[in-house]
Design a protein around this motif. Structure first.
Motif, PDB file in Angstrom:
ATOM      1  N   VAL A 124      66.007  65.777  17.647  1.00 59.89           N
ATOM      2  CA  VAL A 124      64.870  66.148  16.814  1.00 59.89           C
ATOM      3  C   VAL A 124      64.176  64.909  16.273  1.00 59.89           C
ATOM      4  O   VAL A 124      62.940  64.795  16.300  1.00 59.89           O
ATOM      5  CB  VAL A 124      65.325  67.077  15.674  1.00 59.89           C
ATOM      6  CG1 VAL A 124      64.234  67.206  14.609  1.00 59.89           C
ATOM      7  CG2 VAL A 124      65.679  68.454  16.225  1.00 59.89           C
ATOM      8  N   ALA A 125      64.956  63.950  15.769  1.00 60.12           N
ATOM      9  CA  ALA A 125      64.355  62.738  15.215  1.00 60.12           C
ATOM     10  C   ALA A 125      63.526  62.010  16.256  1.00 60.12           C
ATOM     11  O   ALA A 125      62.370  61.625  16.009  1.00 60.12           O
ATOM     12  CB  ALA A 125      65.450  61.820  14.671  1.00 60.12           C
ATOM     13  N   LEU A 126      64.099  61.809  17.442  1.00 60.00           N
ATOM     14  CA  LEU A 126      63.401  61.048  18.477  1.00 60.00           C
ATOM     15  C   LEU A 126      62.200  61.818  19.015  1.00 60.00           C
ATOM     16  O   LEU A 126      61.175  61.217  19.370  1.00 60.00           O
ATOM     17  CB  LEU A 126      64.382  60.699  19.597  1.00 60.00           C
ATOM     18  CG  LEU A 126      65.535  59.777  19.159  1.00 60.00           C
ATOM     19  CD1 LEU A 126      66.536  59.597  20.290  1.00 60.00           C
ATOM     20  CD2 LEU A 126      65.016  58.428  18.682  1.00 60.00           C
ATOM     21  N   HIS A 221      65.038  53.845  14.652  1.00 64.03           N
ATOM     22  CA  HIS A 221      65.948  54.921  14.248  1.00 64.03           C
ATOM     23  C   HIS A 221      67.382  54.430  14.390  1.00 64.03           C
ATOM     24  O   HIS A 221      67.741  53.847  15.410  1.00 64.03           O
ATOM     25  CB  HIS A 221      65.747  56.156  15.122  1.00 64.03           C
ATOM     26  CG  HIS A 221      66.801  57.207  14.928  1.00 64.03           C
ATOM     27  ND1 HIS A 221      66.841  58.028  13.819  1.00 64.03           N
ATOM     28  CD2 HIS A 221      67.880  57.553  15.690  1.00 64.03           C
ATOM     29  CE1 HIS A 221      67.876  58.841  13.913  1.00 64.03           C
ATOM     30  NE2 HIS A 221      68.522  58.565  15.035  1.00 64.03           N
ATOM     31  N   PHE A 222      68.196  54.656  13.369  1.00 61.05           N
ATOM     32  CA  PHE A 222      69.610  54.288  13.410  1.00 61.05           C
ATOM     33  C   PHE A 222      70.461  55.505  13.776  1.00 61.05           C
ATOM     34  O   PHE A 222      70.391  56.537  13.101  1.00 61.05           O
ATOM     35  CB  PHE A 222      70.100  53.769  12.058  1.00 61.05           C
ATOM     36  CG  PHE A 222      69.673  52.366  11.724  1.00 61.05           C
ATOM     37  CD1 PHE A 222      69.071  51.545  12.659  1.00 61.05           C
ATOM     38  CD2 PHE A 222      69.893  51.849  10.449  1.00 61.05           C
ATOM     39  CE1 PHE A 222      68.686  50.254  12.347  1.00 61.05           C
ATOM     40  CE2 PHE A 222      69.515  50.562  10.125  1.00 61.05           C
ATOM     41  CZ  PHE A 222      68.906  49.762  11.072  1.00 61.05           C
ATOM     42  N   ASP A 223      71.226  55.389  14.855  1.00 59.28           N
ATOM     43  CA  ASP A 223      72.327  56.310  15.101  1.00 59.28           C
ATOM     44  C   ASP A 223      73.464  55.826  14.217  1.00 59.28           C
ATOM     45  O   ASP A 223      74.225  54.944  14.581  1.00 59.28           O
ATOM     46  CB  ASP A 223      72.727  56.290  16.574  1.00 59.28           C
ATOM     47  CG  ASP A 223      73.952  57.156  16.874  1.00 59.28           C
ATOM     48  OD1 ASP A 223      74.708  57.479  15.933  1.00 59.28           O
ATOM     49  OD2 ASP A 223      74.154  57.500  18.046  1.00 59.28           O
ATOM     50  N   GLY A 224      73.549  56.394  13.025  1.00 59.04           N
ATOM     51  CA  GLY A 224      74.543  55.966  12.048  1.00 59.04           C
ATOM     52  C   GLY A 224      75.670  56.950  11.913  1.00 59.04           C
ATOM     53  O   GLY A 224      76.140  57.195  10.791  1.00 59.04           O
ATOM     54  N   ALA A 265      68.040  61.609   7.777  1.00 61.97           N
ATOM     55  CA  ALA A 265      67.355  61.169   6.558  1.00 61.97           C
ATOM     56  C   ALA A 265      66.163  60.306   6.921  1.00 61.97           C
ATOM     57  O   ALA A 265      66.193  59.564   7.910  1.00 61.97           O
ATOM     58  CB  ALA A 265      68.313  60.383   5.667  1.00 61.97           C
ATOM     59  N   GLY A 266      65.113  60.409   6.101  1.00 63.13           N
ATOM     60  CA  GLY A 266      63.916  59.621   6.351  1.00 63.13           C
ATOM     61  C   GLY A 266      62.793  60.030   5.421  1.00 63.13           C
ATOM     62  O   GLY A 266      63.035  60.662   4.380  1.00 63.13           O
ATOM     63  N   PRO A 267      61.549  59.722   5.778  1.00 63.73           N
ATOM     64  CA  PRO A 267      60.405  60.104   4.948  1.00 63.73           C
ATOM     65  C   PRO A 267      60.296  61.624   4.817  1.00 63.73           C
ATOM     66  O   PRO A 267      60.672  62.363   5.731  1.00 63.73           O
ATOM     67  CB  PRO A 267      59.205  59.519   5.706  1.00 63.73           C
ATOM     68  CG  PRO A 267      59.780  58.502   6.629  1.00 63.73           C
ATOM     69  CD  PRO A 267      61.150  58.959   6.974  1.00 63.73           C
ATOM     70  N   GLU A 273      59.045  68.076   9.210  1.00 55.53           N
ATOM     71  CA  GLU A 273      58.818  68.370  10.628  1.00 55.53           C
ATOM     72  C   GLU A 273      60.141  68.607  11.341  1.00 55.53           C
ATOM     73  O   GLU A 273      60.258  69.503  12.198  1.00 55.53           O
ATOM     74  CB  GLU A 273      58.059  67.215  11.292  1.00 55.53           C
ATOM     75  CG  GLU A 273      57.733  67.470  12.751  1.00 55.53           C
ATOM     76  CD  GLU A 273      57.057  66.288  13.423  1.00 55.53           C
ATOM     77  OE1 GLU A 273      56.765  66.401  14.628  1.00 55.53           O
ATOM     78  OE2 GLU A 273      56.820  65.260  12.750  1.00 55.53           O
ATOM     79  N   ALA A 274      61.157  67.820  10.990  1.00 53.01           N
ATOM     80  CA  ALA A 274      62.469  67.967  11.614  1.00 53.01           C
ATOM     81  C   ALA A 274      63.070  69.342  11.316  1.00 53.01           C
ATOM     82  O   ALA A 274      63.759  69.922  12.169  1.00 53.01           O
ATOM     83  CB  ALA A 274      63.411  66.870  11.113  1.00 53.01           C
TER      84      ALA A 274
END
Length: 415
Positions: A124-126, A221-224, A265-267, A273-274
């Protein structure tokens, strides 16, 4: 000696046969022959039984515990992280929303969304970033999770294209990002890079890589999934680490011991949207409170201990190297040395089946579980295998001498 080993093995298999038969019928019915589990199924449950019953282990993952044990553990701790008299969650509110806010605060991000799996969260993020940048191309490492463990999902499900700025067993350098010939809209960095040995760059190197991506007008984007244990090596808190990226995914079971689940997590606008895409991907589950509660428990119980796990992993890795140096094995490698997190790899020039058998026999016969499963190396000459070593609370009591002695017992069973 061989007879004694065979007797111990037969005894262990006999002890678990009745214990696992019903579960095998329920979960792997096609593995039953004449009322008995097939060899592969029996061996799997034999391994689980050996590791469960071992008196000493470097790591005790939740999956080794029975269903009842996991439920009891969650029940014992859930009241410490939530008001259990409140209504359960429905489609992501309640305790799930509490967890989302906790993650946003921990990472210093505007917002966060809970996902049932990390695979879904990252897709979803990508996908969202591809729409925003106008580029479906994602730069990432060929050993990263989407490339190795997700069956080509980025391309087949989300319509994304992946490129690789480097194939070296490490994250790309700033120069490799600057010099990469193809355009890309998103740079995905897996921290740590698990399949290369849970490796991390130095903090200054990470800053430089991110800056190089920004020079190309790419988002980061971090794959954390295992971001939690990166702080000791970087010498930075989680908010400062996360601030380098435009979005971050974290897992709740890989380090924290939760039942399942992940968060993106992000803006605020990205996360909204996610949430839409989460629903479209089938991730809008009716109730998720067991996973959310276990994640909150893991944050409280495991997160404060991670620095001690990372420190102890260095002790264990050094003692493993000493033990193998003193042993009869012709060659070994502990990678990286010292470890960058509380997880690392060990490589030996034997077949994976023989190494796994030695590990199980050691646990059965001595009550010490030094290693778990071994895997054939995907690169290098035939006959080389590796295992992943994790040091958690159970491993804190081990001394360097304990590790060296355990190495000796393990090598004895390779003969």
């Amino acid at each position: 000696m061989a007879d004694r080993h065979e007797q111990a093995r037969a005894q262990a298999q006999g002890e678990i046969r009745d214990e696992v038969r019903d579960e095998v019928r329920d979960r792997a019915g096609d593995g039953i022959r004449d009322g008995e589990p097939d060899r592969e199924t029996a061996e799997r449950f034999r391994r689980i039984a050996a590791w469960r019953r071992a008196e000493r282990s470097l790591w005790r993952p939740p999956v080794d515990r029975t269903l009842g044990e996991q439920l009891a553990d969650l029940g014992a701790y859930a009241g410490s992280v939530a008001d259990l008299d409140r209504p359960a969650d429905i489609y992501g509110d309640g305790i799930v929303a509490v967890l989302e806010q906790r993650i946003a605060d921990l990472l210093g991000m505007e917002s966060a969304a809970f996902f049932p799996t990390g695979t879904m969260a990252q897709q979803v993020a990508l996908r969202c970033w591809a729409g925003r940048t106008g580029s479906p191309t994602v730069a990432l490492h060929p050993l990263s999770h989407p490339e190795v463990h997700e069956r080509g999902a980025l391309g087949s499900v989300s319509g994304l294209r992946t490129v690789h700025p480097t194939s070296e067993p490490r994250l790309p350098t700033a120069q490799e990002i600057r010099d990469f010939a193809e355009p890309f809209g998103t740079l995905m960095l897996e921290l740590p890079l698990r399949d290369a040995g849970f490796v991390l760059p130095e903090w200054e190197e990470l800053e430089a890589v991110v800056a190089a991506a920004r020079e190309r007008d790419a988002v980061v984007h971090f794959d954390g999934a295992r971001l939690w244990e990166c702080a000791p090596r970087f010498g930075r808190g989680l908010p400062e680490i996360a601030a380098l990226a435009d979005s971050v995914y974290v897992s709740f079971y890989k380090t924290l011991g939760g039942l399942s689940g992940a968060a993106l997590a992000g803006p605020e606008s990205l996360i909204e949207e996610a949430r839409t895409w989460r629903h479209r991907y089938g991730g809008q589950l009716y109730q998720q409170f067991p996973a959310a509660l276990s994640a909150l428990v893991g944050l409280d119980r495991e997160l404060p201990k991670l620095s001690s796990y990372v420190a102890q992993a260095k002790v264990v890795a050094g003692a493993l190297a000493e033990g193998f140096t003193e042993s009869t094995v012709p060659w070994f490698r502990v990678h990286p040395e010292p470890p960058h997190t509380h997880q690392f790899q060990v490589w030996l020039p034997y077949g994976a089946e023989a190494l796994t058998e030695a590990a199980v026999r050691q646990a059965e016969e001595t009550g010490v579980a030094l290693f778990r499963r071994w895997h054939p190396a995907s690169a290098g000459p035939p006959g080389v295998s590796y295992t992943e070593v994790t040091v958690s609370e159970a491993g804190l009591e081990w001394t360097a001498r304990d590790v060296r002695v355990a190495v000796g017992e393990f090598v004895k069973r390779l003969g």
